[in-house]
Design an enzyme around this catalytic site. Structure first.
Site, short mmCIF file in Angstrom:
data_model
loop_
_atom_site.label_atom_id
_atom_site.label_comp_id
_atom_site.label_asym_id
_atom_site.label_seq_id
_atom_site.Cartn_x
_atom_site.Cartn_y
_atom_site.Cartn_z
N GLU A 94 0.79 -1.16 -0.14
CA GLU A 94 0.00 0.05 -0.04
C GLU A 94 0.95 1.27 -0.12
OE1 GLU A 94 -4.16 -0.63 1.01
OE2 GLU A 94 -3.39 -1.05 3.19
N GLU B 270 -4.43 -8.97 3.00
CA GLU B 270 -5.68 -8.47 4.13
C GLU B 270 -6.83 -9.28 4.09
OE1 GLU B 270 -3.13 -4.85 3.44
OE2 GLU B 270 -3.88 -6.33 2.27
#
Length: 266
Positions: free
Chosen positions: A120, A140
Site C-alpha cells: 500500500e 488483508e
C-alpha cells in the site's frame, strides 16, 4: 535531520534516503516507524536542497505491513509518540502516503517482503525498483481484513483492473518478475541491488531542473482524474511558468555551452 528508532534518515547529496529500520519484524509498521516516515516526508518538502527521496527497508525487506500483534491488542512500541498521533489523528495515513503526496519524486527500493501495508505504501511512491527476490501482495482478505491504505482505489488506477482485483481478492503473493509484468514496479534488478539502482535514478533526477521536475510530477497527478481536454489545459497552467524561470534559461545556456547546468531553483 530526523529519524526515530524504527526509521533512519540519511542524506546522500541531494537525495534523502528513508530506511524503515525494524528488521526483526520485517519492518512491520509501528508508531515510531510511522512518525519517522511522516517527518521524513515533511523534511523533504521543506528543504529545497533535497531533490529526490529514496524509500527502502533494512535487513533485506521493505515492509511487511501493519504490526498484527498490535492490531490484536498486544500493544505497539513507541508510546512516547502517542501525543503526536493525538495531535494529528491523520498522521498514519500521511506517513503511508495515503493522505500526503511529497512534492519531490519518491523512489522505492524494494527487497524481500513488500506485502500488505508495504504494497500500500508502494502505491504512493513515484518510481519503483525491485530486487529479483522481492515479494509483493495484499494479504488483508486472508486475515478477514480490508486493505484500507488506499489499494481498492489506487491499484486499479495503476495496473489493469483484472490484475488489481486478482491481487486484492486472492491475497496471494507475487514475485518481482510478475509485479513488473503487471506494472506494479518499473524495474527488476539483481537481488540486493535495488537501493543502488534507486540511487542512480535519483541522481539522474537530481541533475535535472528542480522546478521543472516538481511541476511535471504535480501535473501528472493533478490531471489524472481529468478529461483529456481538461488535463491539457491544466498542463499549460503548470508548464508555461517553467519556461520563464532562470533555471530554464540556464538549461538552454548550458546546452549551448556544452557544460552541465547549474540550477538554482529560480
Amino acid at each position: 535531520m530526523g529519524g526515530t528508532e524504527h526509521l533512519t534518515v540519511d542524506r546522500q547529496g541531494a537525495t534523502l534516503v528513508l530506511t524503515m529500520n525494524r528488521p526483526e519484524a520485517k519492518n512491520a509498521l509501528s508508531l515510531p516507524l510511522l512518525v519517522g516516515l511522516y517527518d521524513g516526508w515533511l523534511e523533504a518538502d521543506a528543504d529545497d536542497g533535497i531533490r529526490s527521496v529514496v524509500l527502502t527497508g533494512a535487513g533485506g525487506d521493505f515492509c511487511a505491513g501493519m504490526d498484527l500483534k498490535a492490531l490484536a491488542g498486544k500493544g505497539m512500541a513507541g508510546d512516547q509518540y502517542r501525543d503526536r498521533l493525538k495531535a494529528d489523528p491523520d498522521l498514519h495515513w500521511k506517513a503511508m502516503l495515503r493522505h500526503h503526496r511529497p512534492r519531490k519524486p519518491v523512489i522505492a527500493a524494494v527487497e524481500g517482503y513488500c506485502v500488505a501495508g508495504g504494497t500500500e505504501i508502494l502505491q504512493g511512491t513515484d518510481i519503483r525498483v525491485a530486487g529479483a527476490g522481492a515479494t509483493f501482495g495484499l494479504f488483508e482478505v486472508r486475515r478477514g481484513l480490508f486493505p484500507i491504505g488506499g489499494s481498492t482505489v489506487r491499484l486499479p488506477r495503476q495496473i489493469p483492473r483484472t490484475h488489481a482485483l486478482e491481487m486484492l481478492l486472492t491475497g496471494r503473493p507475487y514475485s518481482a518478475e510478475e509485479a513488473a509484468r503487471i506494472g506494479l514496479v518499473g524495474r527488476v534488478v539483481p537481488e540486493g541491488t535495488a537501493l543502488e539502482a534507486a540511487l542512480e535514478i535519483a541522481e539522474r533526477i537530481n541533475a535535472c531542473g528542480p522546478l521543472a521536475v516538481e511541476a511535471v510530477k504535480a501535473s501528472v497527478y493533478e490531471t489524472a482524474g481529468m478529461t483529456e481536454a481538461e488535463g491539457l489545459a491544466a498542463e499549460l497552467v503548470r508548464g508555461w511558468p517553467v519556461f520563464d524561470t532562470a533555471d530554464a534559461k540556464e538549461g538552454a545556456r548550458a546546452f549551448a555551452e556544452r557544460r552541465p547546468p547549474v540550477y538554482r531553483r529560480a
